[in-house]
Design a protein around this motif. Structure first.
Motif, short mmCIF file in Angstrom:
data_model
loop_
_atom_site.label_atom_id
_atom_site.label_comp_id
_atom_site.label_asym_id
_atom_site.label_seq_id
_atom_site.Cartn_x
_atom_site.Cartn_y
_atom_site.Cartn_z
N GLU A 34 0.83 -1.20 0.00
CA GLU A 34 0.00 0.00 0.00
C GLU A 34 0.87 1.25 0.00
O GLU A 34 0.64 2.19 -0.77
CB GLU A 34 -0.94 -0.01 1.20
N ASN A 134 -13.67 -1.74 -1.09
CA ASN A 134 -13.78 -3.12 -0.63
C ASN A 134 -15.25 -3.43 -0.43
O ASN A 134 -16.06 -2.52 -0.21
CB ASN A 134 -13.06 -3.31 0.73
N GLU A 245 -11.06 -10.59 11.02
CA GLU A 245 -10.83 -11.07 9.66
C GLU A 245 -9.78 -12.18 9.62
O GLU A 245 -9.97 -13.19 8.94
CB GLU A 245 -10.37 -9.91 8.77
N GLU A 246 -8.67 -11.97 10.31
CA GLU A 246 -7.58 -12.93 10.21
C GLU A 246 -7.89 -14.27 10.89
O GLU A 246 -7.47 -15.32 10.43
CB GLU A 246 -6.29 -12.34 10.78
N ARG A 249 -10.07 -16.09 8.47
CA ARG A 249 -9.26 -16.58 7.35
C ARG A 249 -8.39 -17.76 7.76
O ARG A 249 -8.20 -18.72 6.98
CB ARG A 249 -8.38 -15.45 6.80
N TRP A 263 -13.13 -9.97 3.25
CA TRP A 263 -12.88 -8.94 2.25
C TRP A 263 -12.07 -9.52 1.09
O TRP A 263 -11.49 -10.61 1.21
CB TRP A 263 -12.12 -7.78 2.88
N TYR A 265 -9.13 -9.00 0.16
CA TYR A 265 -7.71 -9.25 0.44
C TYR A 265 -7.40 -10.72 0.67
O TYR A 265 -6.26 -11.17 0.50
CB TYR A 265 -7.27 -8.45 1.68
N TRP A 267 -8.37 -13.27 -1.01
CA TRP A 267 -8.27 -14.07 -2.23
C TRP A 267 -6.82 -14.47 -2.56
O TRP A 267 -6.52 -15.66 -2.71
CB TRP A 267 -8.91 -13.33 -3.40
N GLY A 336 -3.91 -5.57 -6.37
CA GLY A 336 -5.22 -6.15 -6.11
C GLY A 336 -6.20 -5.19 -5.45
O GLY A 336 -7.19 -5.62 -4.86
N PHE A 337 -5.97 -3.88 -5.58
CA PHE A 337 -6.87 -2.90 -4.98
C PHE A 337 -8.08 -2.69 -5.89
O PHE A 337 -7.93 -2.41 -7.08
CB PHE A 337 -6.15 -1.57 -4.74
N ASN A 338 -9.27 -2.81 -5.32
CA ASN A 338 -10.49 -2.72 -6.11
C ASN A 338 -10.72 -1.30 -6.59
O ASN A 338 -10.83 -0.38 -5.79
CB ASN A 338 -11.70 -3.15 -5.26
N ASN A 354 -7.16 -10.29 -11.34
CA ASN A 354 -8.17 -10.48 -10.28
C ASN A 354 -9.42 -11.09 -10.92
O ASN A 354 -10.37 -10.37 -11.23
CB ASN A 354 -8.51 -9.14 -9.64
#
Length: 420
Positions: A34, A134, A245-246, A249, A263, A265, A267, A336-338, A354
């Motif tokens: 980022e 996102n 989130e983590e 995942r 989210w 991220y 993927w 990979g930022f939308n 993506n």
């Protein structure tokens, strides 16, 4: 105090030529790619314009970054010209930010996703430009659905039945750690997003509507939370009450869950070379209630210009450049930022990097925003009251109806009369 804070927290790094006409200071995210992509974009702008850019290294925690920005802006400091702001910050910071609709043409603004433009518009003022977005997604084990002859669920009822069936079958085959569904249910901002998705998919409102009305105490919202509470200990582990989130995942990526809400991220991580589920994962829109609608919680980052900047014209031009189609395409392919521009979801190079972007374009265009625009500076208090009430329902400590009635009374006290 402000000088000491900056000296202790910020490291400012200059890009551009020594002869530059103007130096614009920008505070981006500071973690991993980022920060790298922000620097590359800023350097490209500096080279194009002959100006210079100073990048401010900010704390990795969004909470700490917000606190720093609030201190600087409250002091009317012009030390930072351009701020990277989270999707829920515009309402909290609006009074300190420039109305970009006075500096960027309507067609350029209108090309971005309407949900983001609306989210960034506070009291009729566009206080931030969309940069990347996102939205919550449903991850699923494609191999397990195929093995058990199940389609990707489109409703919550279908997800519940499929999750239960595959979980039981896999456990009977010796995989005792298998669960049906994992998501973010810890009492924190992530639960606000998850629960808002449940409410919206049941047509249960946005907690607080754009006009400031508190609508969370309604039968459809109660039905949504009652349904979610029924997942705990059945298709979802009780430990999900501590998941962010983590944690979600981690369970899914080790192969111990059929479905996961997360989210985008997740993927590339799920498909990394060392991932146990590499090549076995699919992504879809989140389910809806019977008679409801598909939805997804809105996330993302924006770019805003400080009202106290002494380099307004150059700062706005930097924002215009960084949020442009060319720069968003580069960031989508490299990181990979939308994007926040619909045509990029049909761009062959973006889709190659993506694959699910094109299929889920509508999700990102119509994602539901948290009520930060309506509640402004009180959003953090509103969100905390909401996720604590939801967590009590999920934990079995409260019933949905009474919990939402109490929550509405709390929110009414937080609101100052008929205004937030």
């Amino acid at each position: 105090m402000r000088t000491r804070l900056l000296a202790a927290t910020l490291a400012v790094l200059a890009c551009g030529t020594a002869e530059a006409r103007t130096t614009v200071t920008i505070a981006c995210g500071s973690v991993g790619i980022e920060a790298e992509l922000c620097r590359e974009g800023a350097e490209a702008w500096a080279a194009r314009t002959g100006n210079a850019v100073s990048l401010v290294s900010t704390p990795p925690s969004a909470t700490d970054r917000l606190a720093l920005f609030q201190q600087l802006l409250a002091a009317r400091s012009g030390d930072i010209d351009v701020f990277q702001v989270d999707v829920v910050w515009p309402g909290m910071l609006a009074e300190h930010l420039v109305d970009l609709s006075e500096h960027i043409d309507r067609a350029t603004i209108g090309a971005h996703f309407p949900a983001l433009v609306s989210n960034n518009t506070v009291s009729g003022r566009l206080v931030a430009m969309p940069w990347f977005t996102n939205a919550g997604l449903l991850y699923y084990r494609r191999d397990l659905l195929e093995q058990h002859g199940r389609p990707v669920p489109t409703t919550w009822a279908e997800l519940e039945e499929t999750a239960r069936t595959i979980m039981q079958a896999e456990r009977a085959a010796g995989r005792a750690r298998m669960w049906g569904f994992v998501f973010q249910a810890r009492a924190y901002e992530g639960l606000t997003v998850n629960a808002l998705e449940w409410l919206d998919s049941h047509d249960g409102g946005r907690i607080v509507e754009p006009d400031g009305r508190i609508t969370v105490d309604n039968p459809r919202a109660a039905a949504a939370l009652t349904r979610a509470a029924g997942w705990i200990g059945t298709i979802a582990p009780r430990g999900v009450l501590t998941y962010g989130e983590e944690e979600a995942r981690g369970v899914f990526q080790t192969g111990d869950a059929v479905f996961m809400r997360n989210w985008p991220y997740a993927w590339p991580l799920a498909n990394a070379e060392d991932s146990p589920v590499r090549g076995k994962v699919g992504v879809a829109v989140l389910p809806k209630a019977e008679g409801g609608r598909h939805t997804a919680g809105l996330g993302g980052e924006m770019l805003a210009v400080s009202r106290y900047s002494t380099r307004l014209e150059a700062a706005v031009d930097l924002v215009r450049f960084l949020t442009s189609a060319a720069e968003q395409k580069r960031r989508a392919i490299r990181g990979g930022f939308n994007p926040t521009l619909a045509p990029l979801y049909e761009d062959a190079e973006v889709i190659a990097a993506n694959p699910f972007f094109g299929e889920l374009r509508e999700v990102f265009m119509a994602a539901v925003a948290r009520p930060s625009d309506a509640t402004g500076a009180r959003y953090n208090q509103v969100s905390a009251a909401f996720y604590n009430a939801v967590h009590a329902v999920l934990s079995g400590d409260a019933q949905a109806g009474p919990a939402l009635a109490r929550l509405e009374r709390t929110l009414t006290r937080l609101r100052r009369g008929d205004r937030w």
